[in-house]
Design a protein around this motif. Structure first.
Motif, PDB file in Angstrom:
ATOM      1  N   UNK A 196       6.633  13.183  -4.070  1.00 48.30           N
ATOM      2  CA  UNK A 196       8.029  13.507  -4.419  1.00 48.30           C
ATOM      3  C   UNK A 196       8.943  13.627  -3.076  1.00 48.30           C
ATOM      4  N   UNK A 197       8.192  14.674  -2.165  1.00 50.82           N
ATOM      5  CA  UNK A 197       8.768  14.877  -0.959  1.00 50.82           C
ATOM      6  C   UNK A 197       9.562  13.816  -0.222  1.00 50.82           C
ATOM      7  N   UNK A 198       8.563  12.924   0.011  1.00 41.73           N
ATOM      8  CA  UNK A 198       8.792  11.586   1.043  1.00 41.73           C
ATOM      9  C   UNK A 198       9.529  10.493   0.078  1.00 41.73           C
ATOM     10  N   UNK A 199       9.422  10.428  -1.148  1.00 42.50           N
ATOM     11  CA  UNK A 199      10.191   9.551  -1.809  1.00 42.50           C
ATOM     12  C   UNK A 199       9.286   8.158  -1.777  1.00 42.50           C
ATOM     13  N   UNK A 200       8.097   8.218  -1.831  1.00 43.13           N
ATOM     14  CA  UNK A 200       7.381   7.077  -1.527  1.00 43.13           C
ATOM     15  C   UNK A 200       6.259   6.978  -2.716  1.00 43.13           C
ATOM     16  N   UNK A 201       5.797   5.734  -2.911  1.00 47.22           N
ATOM     17  CA  UNK A 201       4.794   5.433  -3.876  1.00 47.22           C
ATOM     18  C   UNK A 201       3.558   4.826  -3.011  1.00 47.22           C
ATOM     19  N   UNK A 202       2.394   5.265  -3.288  1.00 53.74           N
ATOM     20  CA  UNK A 202       1.341   4.749  -2.278  1.00 53.74           C
ATOM     21  C   UNK A 202       0.002   4.386  -3.389  1.00 53.74           C
ATOM     22  N   UNK A 203      -0.219   3.131  -3.121  1.00 52.18           N
ATOM     23  CA  UNK A 203      -1.067   2.396  -3.915  1.00 52.18           C
ATOM     24  C   UNK A 203      -2.608   2.709  -3.526  1.00 52.18           C
ATOM     25  N   UNK A 204      -3.449   2.757  -4.496  1.00 54.24           N
ATOM     26  CA  UNK A 204      -4.954   3.046  -4.182  1.00 54.24           C
ATOM     27  C   UNK A 204      -5.646   1.716  -3.988  1.00 54.24           C
TER      28      UNK A 204
ATOM     29  N   UNK B  78      16.600  -1.362 -11.002  1.00 47.08           N
ATOM     30  CA  UNK B  78      16.852  -0.091 -12.080  1.00 47.08           C
ATOM     31  C   UNK B  78      18.187   0.653 -11.423  1.00 47.08           C
ATOM     32  N   UNK B  79      18.551   1.473 -12.257  1.00 43.66           N
ATOM     33  CA  UNK B  79      19.920   2.182 -12.235  1.00 43.66           C
ATOM     34  C   UNK B  79      20.071   3.212 -10.983  1.00 43.66           C
ATOM     35  N   UNK B  80      18.732   3.831 -10.783  1.00 49.33           N
ATOM     36  CA  UNK B  80      18.668   5.089  -9.817  1.00 49.33           C
ATOM     37  C   UNK B  80      17.210   5.236  -9.289  1.00 49.33           C
ATOM     38  N   UNK B  81      17.341   6.123  -8.177  1.00 45.79           N
ATOM     39  CA  UNK B  81      16.040   6.181  -7.530  1.00 45.79           C
ATOM     40  C   UNK B  81      15.420   7.470  -8.648  1.00 45.79           C
ATOM     41  N   UNK B  82      16.028   8.196  -9.145  1.00 37.76           N
ATOM     42  CA  UNK B  82      15.396   9.300 -10.128  1.00 37.76           C
ATOM     43  C   UNK B  82      14.766   8.723 -11.113  1.00 37.76           C
ATOM     44  N   UNK B  83      15.410   7.672 -11.788  1.00 36.18           N
ATOM     45  CA  UNK B  83      14.849   6.909 -13.012  1.00 36.18           C
ATOM     46  C   UNK B  83      13.680   6.219 -12.510  1.00 36.18           C
ATOM     47  N   UNK B  84      13.545   5.615 -11.145  1.00 35.28           N
ATOM     48  CA  UNK B  84      12.713   4.830 -10.860  1.00 35.28           C
ATOM     49  C   UNK B  84      11.296   5.738 -10.719  1.00 35.28           C
ATOM     50  N   UNK B  85      11.451   7.049 -10.179  1.00 35.74           N
ATOM     51  CA  UNK B  85      10.513   7.905 -10.152  1.00 35.74           C
ATOM     52  C   UNK B  85       9.736   8.329 -11.183  1.00 35.74           C
ATOM     53  N   UNK B  86      10.645   8.669 -12.052  1.00 30.03           N
ATOM     54  CA  UNK B  86      10.027   8.993 -13.594  1.00 30.03           C
ATOM     55  C   UNK B  86       9.471   7.554 -14.109  1.00 30.03           C
TER      56      UNK B  86
ATOM     57  N   UNK C 220       0.744  -1.193  -0.091  1.00 31.62           N
ATOM     58  CA  UNK C 220      -0.022   0.055  -0.169  1.00 31.62           C
ATOM     59  C   UNK C 220       0.947   1.279  -0.097  1.00 31.62           C
ATOM     60  N   UNK C 221       2.075   1.241   0.702  1.00 29.93           N
ATOM     61  CA  UNK C 221       3.065   2.261   0.460  1.00 29.93           C
ATOM     62  C   UNK C 221       4.526   1.802   0.648  1.00 29.93           C
ATOM     63  N   UNK C 222       5.241   2.311  -0.207  1.00 24.13           N
ATOM     64  CA  UNK C 222       6.635   1.793  -0.349  1.00 24.13           C
ATOM     65  C   UNK C 222       7.596   2.857  -0.653  1.00 24.13           C
ATOM     66  N   UNK C 223       8.855   2.786  -0.355  1.00 25.04           N
ATOM     67  CA  UNK C 223       9.637   3.719  -0.675  1.00 25.04           C
ATOM     68  C   UNK C 223      10.259   3.565  -2.140  1.00 25.04           C
ATOM     69  N   UNK C 224      10.715   4.580  -2.772  1.00 24.97           N
ATOM     70  CA  UNK C 224      11.031   4.431  -4.266  1.00 24.97           C
ATOM     71  C   UNK C 224      12.204   3.712  -4.364  1.00 24.97           C
ATOM     72  N   UNK C 225      13.074   4.009  -3.230  1.00 25.62           N
ATOM     73  CA  UNK C 225      14.476   3.199  -3.390  1.00 25.62           C
ATOM     74  C   UNK C 225      14.338   1.668  -3.242  1.00 25.62           C
ATOM     75  N   UNK C 226      13.280   1.392  -2.381  1.00 22.20           N
ATOM     76  CA  UNK C 226      12.986  -0.295  -2.390  1.00 22.20           C
ATOM     77  C   UNK C 226      12.613  -0.503  -3.621  1.00 22.20           C
ATOM     78  N   UNK C 227      11.635   0.184  -4.402  1.00 20.95           N
ATOM     79  CA  UNK C 227      11.164  -0.205  -5.548  1.00 20.95           C
ATOM     80  C   UNK C 227      12.351  -0.371  -6.683  1.00 20.95           C
ATOM     81  N   UNK C 228      13.318   0.472  -6.506  1.00 22.62           N
ATOM     82  CA  UNK C 228      14.495   0.452  -7.444  1.00 22.62           C
ATOM     83  C   UNK C 228      15.156  -0.649  -7.255  1.00 22.62           C
ATOM     84  N   UNK C 229      15.356  -1.138  -6.067  1.00 19.93           N
ATOM     85  CA  UNK C 229      16.144  -2.420  -5.782  1.00 19.93           C
ATOM     86  C   UNK C 229      15.201  -3.533  -6.035  1.00 19.93           C
ATOM     87  N   UNK C 230      13.816  -3.537  -5.774  1.00 23.90           N
ATOM     88  CA  UNK C 230      12.983  -4.791  -6.374  1.00 23.90           C
ATOM     89  C   UNK C 230      13.303  -4.567  -8.060  1.00 23.90           C
ATOM     90  N   UNK C 231      13.142  -3.795  -8.691  1.00 22.63           N
ATOM     91  CA  UNK C 231      13.211  -3.866 -10.105  1.00 22.63           C
ATOM     92  C   UNK C 231      14.662  -4.013 -10.724  1.00 22.63           C
TER      93      UNK C 231
END
Length: 329
Positions: A252-260, A227-235, A214-225
């Motif tokens: 963007x401020x908290x660097x998180x992805x929240x699922x609906x 990817x090269x960097x957190x910035x690329x993951x956000x885009x 339901x909520x996960x840090x972008x850096x964790x998404x980057x590691x799971x996928x």
């Protein structure tokens, strides 16, 4: 004579191709095709059109092949089933390169169905290789039975590994499969299409993460996928949200992805779209089956002359009168 001439052109072009001089006979093939069109030689047109498309694709001249395909018409009525299967295969390859994946997949499926099922194993292997890749590009996963067909297990093994990586959304396994089978994929001329699958692998992985968290840090998404960097993951996440791949928001401020909250799929238009897709597939298969039917031509001996027709009608009229007389009696 038309059949013999077209067969001669086929073996002549094949012999030139084996010597590595295919580019030198392109003008001669075009001239022969114009002659066949002027003489209404549909058997020759079908053979020469396939030879031209094969020649263009051998040198990766997809624009010229597409121009030829759009400005000509394949004579389905008189052409053999083998020539039609070749034409559908070449058309599917051209459309796949031009990002027309739906039409490409339909043409490749028809080519696989029309190909000889007891022979032409090499042709069917090639068709299924492109069909699997195009189906993956459409966002679908090929059936496991596709890879276990008789005589195709070894040839389709690299594509099975890639399909498994796409199915689970594992970018690391996808890159490993590409590196391991790179030479084979380049020899099959499917490498450029497989490179496009990287986005599909990322989308599949994001869908699974969106469902699981339901909520996960972008850096964790980057590691799971992977990817090269957190910035690329956000885009990438923002692009998938915009395209409707996942239903989520990015802080963007908290660097998180929240699922609906996940919606009920039956409350959407997805079931209707799937039903329409299957009905369209069945109707298309029916139309192709009707076109493929062959009917015996009437000979002069079977034609009924005007005199014979009058004699037959006279006999039928006499029989009707006799039946009426018997009923009155």
């Amino acid at each position: 004579m038309d059949q013999l001439l077209s067969r001669g052109y086929f073996y002549w072009a094949r012999g030139i191709e084996l010597t590595g001089r295919s580019s030198q006979v392109r003008n001669e093939l075009l001239a022969a095709y114009r002659t066949a069109a002027l003489k209404h030689d549909q058997v020759g047109q079908a053979t020469l059109l396939n030879l031209l498309l094969r020649n263009y694709l051998e040198f990766n001249l997809y624009e010229q092949a597409d121009t030829l395909m759009r400005r000509t018409e394949f004579p389905e009525g008189d052409a053999s089933n083998n020539q039609l299967a070749r034409y559908l295969y070449y058309t599917g390859r051209i459309k796949a390169v031009q990002l027309e994946y739906t039409d490409a997949f339909r043409n490749l499926q028809q080519a696989a169905r029309k190909a000889p099922q007891q022979s032409a194993l090499g042709f069917r292997k090639t068709v299924y290789k492109f069909s699997v890749i195009v189906q993956l590009l459409l966002g679908e996963i090929p059936d496991r039975s596709t890879f276990s067909q008789k005589g195709m297990v070894g040839a389709l093994r690299p594509y099975l590994d890639i399909s498994q990586a796409v199915r689970v959304g594992d970018l690391e396994a996808f890159h490993k499969a590409m590196q391991e089978h790179a030479e084979t994929l380049k020899a099959d001329k499917t490498y450029s299409l497989i490179v496009r699958l990287r986005h599909n692998v990322i989308k599949t992985g994001l869908k699974k993460i969106n469902t699981a968290y339901s909520k996960i840090q972008l850096k964790d998404v980057c590691e799971k996928l992977g990817l090269d960097s957190v910035e690329d993951t956000e885009f990438i996440v923002a692009k998938c949200i915009q395209d409707g791949v996942i239903d989520a928001t990015v802080d963007h401020a908290a660097q998180t992805m929240m699922s609906k909250a996940n919606l009920d799929v039956y409350a959407t238009a997805e079931p209707q779209m799937q039903l329409h897709k299957r009905v369209a597939f069945c109707l298309d298969m029916h139309n192709q089956a009707v076109k493929a039917m062959r009917y015996a031509e009437n000979t002069k001996a079977e034609w009924e002359s005007a005199e014979e027709r009058r004699e037959r009608l006279k006999q039928e009229e006499e029989m009707m009168n006799n039946m009426e007389d018997e009923e009155e009696f």
